[in-house]
Design a protein around this motif. Structure first.
Motif, PDB file in Angstrom:
ATOM      1  N   CYS A 132       0.799  -1.235   0.000  1.00  0.00           N
ATOM      2  CA  CYS A 132       0.000   0.000   0.000  1.00  0.00           C
ATOM      3  C   CYS A 132       0.823   1.273   0.000  1.00  0.00           C
ATOM      4  N   GLY A 133       2.086   1.220   0.453  1.00  0.00           N
ATOM      5  CA  GLY A 133       2.886   2.439   0.493  1.00  0.00           C
ATOM      6  C   GLY A 133       2.212   3.523   1.302  1.00  0.00           C
ATOM      7  N   SER A 134       2.026   4.683   0.696  1.00  0.00           N
ATOM      8  CA  SER A 134       1.419   5.830   1.388  1.00  0.00           C
ATOM      9  C   SER A 134      -0.075   5.657   1.628  1.00  0.00           C
ATOM     10  N   GLY A 135      -0.684   4.629   1.020  1.00  0.00           N
ATOM     11  CA  GLY A 135      -2.123   4.414   1.164  1.00  0.00           C
ATOM     12  C   GLY A 135      -2.957   5.096   0.103  1.00  0.00           C
ATOM     13  N   ILE A 136      -2.319   5.678  -0.907  1.00  0.00           N
ATOM     14  CA  ILE A 136      -3.042   6.478  -1.894  1.00  0.00           C
ATOM     15  C   ILE A 136      -4.092   5.665  -2.649  1.00  0.00           C
ATOM     16  N   LEU A 137      -3.781   4.416  -3.016  1.00  0.00           N
ATOM     17  CA  LEU A 137      -4.754   3.614  -3.761  1.00  0.00           C
ATOM     18  C   LEU A 137      -5.903   3.166  -2.862  1.00  0.00           C
ATOM     19  N   SER A 138      -5.609   2.877  -1.604  1.00  0.00           N
ATOM     20  CA  SER A 138      -6.663   2.514  -0.652  1.00  0.00           C
ATOM     21  C   SER A 138      -7.638   3.666  -0.455  1.00  0.00           C
ATOM     22  N   ILE A 139      -7.097   4.869  -0.315  1.00  0.00           N
ATOM     23  CA  ILE A 139      -7.945   6.052  -0.111  1.00  0.00           C
ATOM     24  C   ILE A 139      -8.788   6.306  -1.351  1.00  0.00           C
ATOM     25  N   ALA A 140      -8.178   6.173  -2.532  1.00  0.00           N
ATOM     26  CA  ALA A 140      -8.929   6.353  -3.775  1.00  0.00           C
ATOM     27  C   ALA A 140     -10.077   5.352  -3.854  1.00  0.00           C
ATOM     28  N   ALA A 141      -9.802   4.087  -3.460  1.00  0.00           N
ATOM     29  CA  ALA A 141     -10.857   3.065  -3.511  1.00  0.00           C
ATOM     30  C   ALA A 141     -12.019   3.429  -2.595  1.00  0.00           C
ATOM     31  N   LEU A 142     -11.726   3.915  -1.400  1.00  0.00           N
ATOM     32  CA  LEU A 142     -12.789   4.303  -0.476  1.00  0.00           C
ATOM     33  C   LEU A 142     -13.566   5.504  -1.006  1.00  0.00           C
ATOM     34  N   MET A 143     -12.876   6.444  -1.618  1.00  0.00           N
ATOM     35  CA  MET A 143     -13.564   7.593  -2.205  1.00  0.00           C
ATOM     36  C   MET A 143     -14.463   7.175  -3.363  1.00  0.00           C
ATOM     37  N   LEU A 144     -14.126   6.048  -3.990  1.00  0.00           N
ATOM     38  CA  LEU A 144     -14.935   5.526  -5.085  1.00  0.00           C
ATOM     39  C   LEU A 144     -16.044   4.603  -4.594  1.00  0.00           C
ATOM     40  N   ASP A 145     -16.290   4.617  -3.279  1.00  0.00           N
ATOM     41  CA  ASP A 145     -17.408   3.907  -2.649  1.00  0.00           C
ATOM     42  C   ASP A 145     -17.155   2.431  -2.360  1.00  0.00           C
ATOM     43  N   ALA A 146     -15.882   2.026  -2.271  1.00  0.00           N
ATOM     44  CA  ALA A 146     -15.617   0.685  -1.751  1.00  0.00           C
ATOM     45  C   ALA A 146     -16.144   0.607  -0.320  1.00  0.00           C
ATOM     46  N   GLU A 147     -16.612  -0.563   0.070  1.00  0.00           N
ATOM     47  CA  GLU A 147     -17.159  -0.749   1.413  1.00  0.00           C
ATOM     48  C   GLU A 147     -16.053  -0.814   2.460  1.00  0.00           C
ATOM     49  N   GLU A 173      -6.388   9.219   7.952  1.00  0.00           N
ATOM     50  CA  GLU A 173      -6.944  10.226   8.866  1.00  0.00           C
ATOM     51  C   GLU A 173      -6.986  11.601   8.197  1.00  0.00           C
ATOM     52  N   GLN A 174      -5.935  11.953   7.454  1.00  0.00           N
ATOM     53  CA  GLN A 174      -5.882  13.245   6.773  1.00  0.00           C
ATOM     54  C   GLN A 174      -7.068  13.410   5.831  1.00  0.00           C
ATOM     55  N   ASN A 175      -7.480  12.310   5.202  1.00  0.00           N
ATOM     56  CA  ASN A 175      -8.595  12.345   4.257  1.00  0.00           C
ATOM     57  C   ASN A 175      -9.935  12.023   4.911  1.00  0.00           C
ATOM     58  N   LYS A 176      -9.926  11.966   6.260  1.00  0.00           N
ATOM     59  CA  LYS A 176     -11.151  11.773   7.042  1.00  0.00           C
ATOM     60  C   LYS A 176     -11.900  10.487   6.657  1.00  0.00           C
ATOM     61  N   MET A 177     -11.112   9.430   6.455  1.00  0.00           N
ATOM     62  CA  MET A 177     -11.719   8.133   6.167  1.00  0.00           C
ATOM     63  C   MET A 177     -12.282   7.517   7.447  1.00  0.00           C
ATOM     64  N   ASP A 178     -13.419   6.889   7.343  1.00  0.00           N
ATOM     65  CA  ASP A 178     -14.062   6.215   8.468  1.00  0.00           C
ATOM     66  C   ASP A 178     -13.189   5.043   8.905  1.00  0.00           C
ATOM     67  N   LYS A 179     -12.758   5.025  10.159  1.00  0.00           N
ATOM     68  CA  LYS A 179     -11.847   3.984  10.640  1.00  0.00           C
ATOM     69  C   LYS A 179     -12.446   2.586  10.547  1.00  0.00           C
ATOM     70  N   ALA A 180     -13.753   2.496  10.512  1.00  0.00           N
ATOM     71  CA  ALA A 180     -14.395   1.190  10.384  1.00  0.00           C
ATOM     72  C   ALA A 180     -14.268   0.636   8.973  1.00  0.00           C
ATOM     73  N   LYS A 181     -13.834   1.484   8.040  1.00  0.00           N
ATOM     74  CA  LYS A 181     -13.803   1.063   6.644  1.00  0.00           C
ATOM     75  C   LYS A 181     -12.412   0.690   6.148  1.00  0.00           C
TER      76      LYS A 181
END
Length: 322
Positions: free
Chosen positions: A185-200, A220-228
């Motif tokens: 995942c590295g910096s997490g950029i692809l994970s964050i993009a996936a969540l922004m694209l409505d991944a569960e 956290e910087q992108n305010k992602m829900d920790k449960a996700k």
């Protein structure tokens, strides 16, 4: 453009392996120093060579090393961290590659890590994203989603072509409610993009604890829900317990933006993580190895669907055969 001089200290055995891996990453120019070259020179003196200059004489006391240059910009920074991870993998293999340390000329790593940031400005990727470093502002009116990233000392600014290829693929394939595995995942950029694209839910895994920590900060910087999202540190090739924890047959999408020589041995594990008919996006692959990686994935039970390319880097999209 400014350039960073990088020297890797290795062994005679490591020269061919490391230069080959660097070529795969896009590093094309090297200066190699090896004491054996001095001994070889002595055997040829008087037949091929008539005299010895000072530079050749210095070889007898040098350490075996590979010197090259990286651009002092965001892509150079990403390549630098990709090389660091490559050296760590070689150390874990335990072969006689020498000490596998890097020297950055007269620049401290922490100083260079800050210098390149002046070149990292907001930019668009695909049809839906603006990638913005956390230290920059973005005042343009846009319908795009703004993804803030601070790669710190990890791979993933979004400026590397492989990252962009993966984001563009995720835009096409992510559907509401899907589970995604981000391997490497590295910096997490692809994970964050996936969540922004409505991944569960996203599971993010990296071999470096530092990368996992940075990914968590970016979530956290992108305010992602920790449960996700869930993050793990480890090597799935050597850690069966981690594979079990991640879970097999659980994910509709797996993205692996690593390198060819890691994707190939992982191919069966990557397939097992997917639900039947799930999608793998494999990137970090240079064009000349695309066919090799594709054939390896097909041999593991994938069906190749598409290969996209930017500047001789490719992403391979595959479907897990039912």
């Amino acid at each position: 453009m400014s350039w960073l001089e990088v020297t890797i200290y290795t062994s005679k055995q490591g020269l061919e392996t490391i230069t080959g891996l660097l070529l795969q990453m896009g590093v094309t120019g090297f200066v190699i120093q090896d004491p054996d070259d001095y001994d070889e020179f002595l055997t040829l003196q008087g037949t091929t060579w008539d005299y010895m200059d000072e530079d050749m004489e210095k070889l007898k006391d040098c350490e075996t090393s590979i010197k090259f240059y990286l651009a002092e910009n965001a892509q150079g920074q990403e390549m630098f961290h990709e090389i660091k991870n490559m050296l760590k993998r070689l150390k874990e293999e335990g072969d006689d590659y020498g000490k596998l340390t890097m020297d950055l000329g007269n620049v401290k790593e922490e100083d260079w890590a800050n210098n390149w940031k002046q070149y990292f400005k907001p930019f668009t990727v695909g049809e839906k994203f603006v990638i913005k470093p956390t230290w920059e502002t973005y005042d343009n009116v846009t319908d795009r989603m703004i993804l803030e990233i601070d790669p710190n000392s990890s791979f993933g600014t979004g400026q590397h072509y492989t990252t962009q290829l993966c984001i563009e693929q995720l835009e096409d394939i992510i559907k509401l409610g899907q589970k995604v595995l981000d391997m490497g995942c590295g910096s997490g950029i692809l994970s964050i993009a996936a969540l922004m694209l409505d991944a569960e839910h996203v599971t993010a895994v990296d071999i470096e604890q530092n990368s996992v920590d940075i990914a968590n900060e970016n979530f956290e910087q992108n305010k992602m829900d920790k449960a996700k999202y869930t993050t793990y540190c480890g090597n799935i090739l050597t850690d069966d317990a981690l594979v079990e924890t991640i879970g097999t047959g659980c994910y509709e999408v797996v993205v692996a933006n690593i390198v060819a020589d890691v994707i190939i041995p992982m191919r069966h594990l990557l397939k097992n993580f997917l639900v039947p008919g799930g999608t793998l996006v494999a990137s970090g692959v240079i064009g000349e190895r695309a066919e090799e990686v594709k054939e390896a994935l097909v041999s593991a039970g994938f069906i190749a669907e598409a290969i996209t390319e930017k500047n001789d880097w490719v992403a391979i999209r595959c479907k897990a055969n039912d």
